[in-house]
Write a protein that holds these residues in place. Structure first.
Motif, mmCIF file in Angstrom:
data_model
loop_
_atom_site.group_PDB
_atom_site.id
_atom_site.type_symbol
_atom_site.label_atom_id
_atom_site.label_comp_id
_atom_site.label_asym_id
_atom_site.label_seq_id
_atom_site.Cartn_x
_atom_site.Cartn_y
_atom_site.Cartn_z
ATOM 1 N N HIS A 1 52.350 63.481 33.401
ATOM 2 C CA HIS A 1 51.127 63.977 34.243
ATOM 3 C C HIS A 1 50.931 65.372 34.354
ATOM 4 C CE1 HIS A 1 47.392 62.881 36.151
ATOM 5 N NE2 HIS A 1 47.726 63.660 37.377
ATOM 6 N N CYS B 1 54.662 66.613 34.777
ATOM 7 C CA CYS B 1 55.957 65.914 35.386
ATOM 8 C C CYS B 1 56.776 65.461 34.538
ATOM 9 C CB CYS B 1 55.039 64.566 36.124
ATOM 10 S SG CYS B 1 56.192 63.363 36.401
ATOM 11 N N CYS C 1 56.672 61.121 34.231
ATOM 12 C CA CYS C 1 55.529 60.712 33.045
ATOM 13 C C CYS C 1 54.692 61.397 32.315
ATOM 14 C CB CYS C 1 54.611 59.837 34.336
ATOM 15 S SG CYS C 1 53.358 61.093 35.579
ATOM 16 N N CYS D 1 54.536 64.364 41.831
ATOM 17 C CA CYS D 1 53.228 64.018 40.728
ATOM 18 C C CYS D 1 52.392 63.464 41.709
ATOM 19 C CB CYS D 1 54.221 63.494 39.602
ATOM 20 S SG CYS D 1 53.020 62.637 38.525
ATOM 21 N N CYS E 1 52.649 59.501 39.253
ATOM 22 C CA CYS E 1 53.626 58.739 39.594
ATOM 23 C C CYS E 1 54.432 58.722 40.834
ATOM 24 C CB CYS E 1 54.804 58.279 38.310
ATOM 25 S SG CYS E 1 55.665 59.793 38.318
#
Ligand SMILES: [Zn+2]
Length: 177
Positions: free
Chosen positions: A8, A3, A6, A29, A32
């Motif tokens: 991730h 992502c 963030c 994502c 987030c």
């Protein structure tokens, strides 16, 4: 796919559609909830570039894009237009169906593309790539751009290289020495 917001590592695909040069996926994502898009590009068998000194290296799209970016630095060009030019050139190279192309062929494609995009960027690129013999050769190239050879020399949306004189400039511009 990480992502961009963030970092991730897990996302889900919420939309997928094929574009002319690959597949576009809209993702969300799982951490987030941010949405972002990824492109899946078809990568044909590797293409090699033969340089002036005869050495070969694998074609590198980033290198091509960097060269274009450098020429277009601080020019008021629409977002994505440089990326599109790089993609167009890349596609054209692969469509040749050859195992190798010369760096000259690539340079010529960049020149042609920049000529349509922005005359200042074109001259910048050309002055490095073509290594104009002297200032006269450079001036000749600029004169050709400004005066236009044929009607296709300057597309309607091209930014003028120099400030345009006010009317009735149109008639005067056609006037040749
Ligand atoms: Zn995220």
């Amino acid at each position: 796919m990480q992502c961009p917001y963030c970092g991730h590592h897990d996302s889900k695909v919420i939309d997928s559609r094929s574009a002319s040069d690959g597949i576009r996926r809209r993702r969300q994502c799982l951490s987030c909830g941010s949405r972002f898009t990824t492109y899946e590009r078809v990568q044909p068998a590797s293409l090699f570039v033969v340089k002036k000194d005869g050495r070969r290296e694998e074609f590198n799209r980033d290198k091509l894009l960097n060269g274009i970016r450098k020429a277009c630095e601080k020019r008021p060009l629409p977002t994505g237009s440089l990326d599109k030019l790089a993609s167009d050139i890349e596609a054209e190279l692969y469509q040749l169906g050859k195992a190798e192309v010369s760096s000259r062929d690539i340079g010529d494609l960049v020149m042609a593309g920049l000529k349509n995009l922005d005359h200042v960027a074109y001259i910048r690129f050309a002055s490095v790539y073509r290594k104009f013999a002297d200032i006269t050769a450079l001036k000749q190239e600029i004169d050709t751009l400004v005066n236009g050879v044929g009607e296709t020399a300057r597309p309607a949306d091209q930014l003028p290289l120099f400030p345009q004189p006010r009317a009735p400039a149109r008639r005067q511009r056609r006037h040749r020495r």
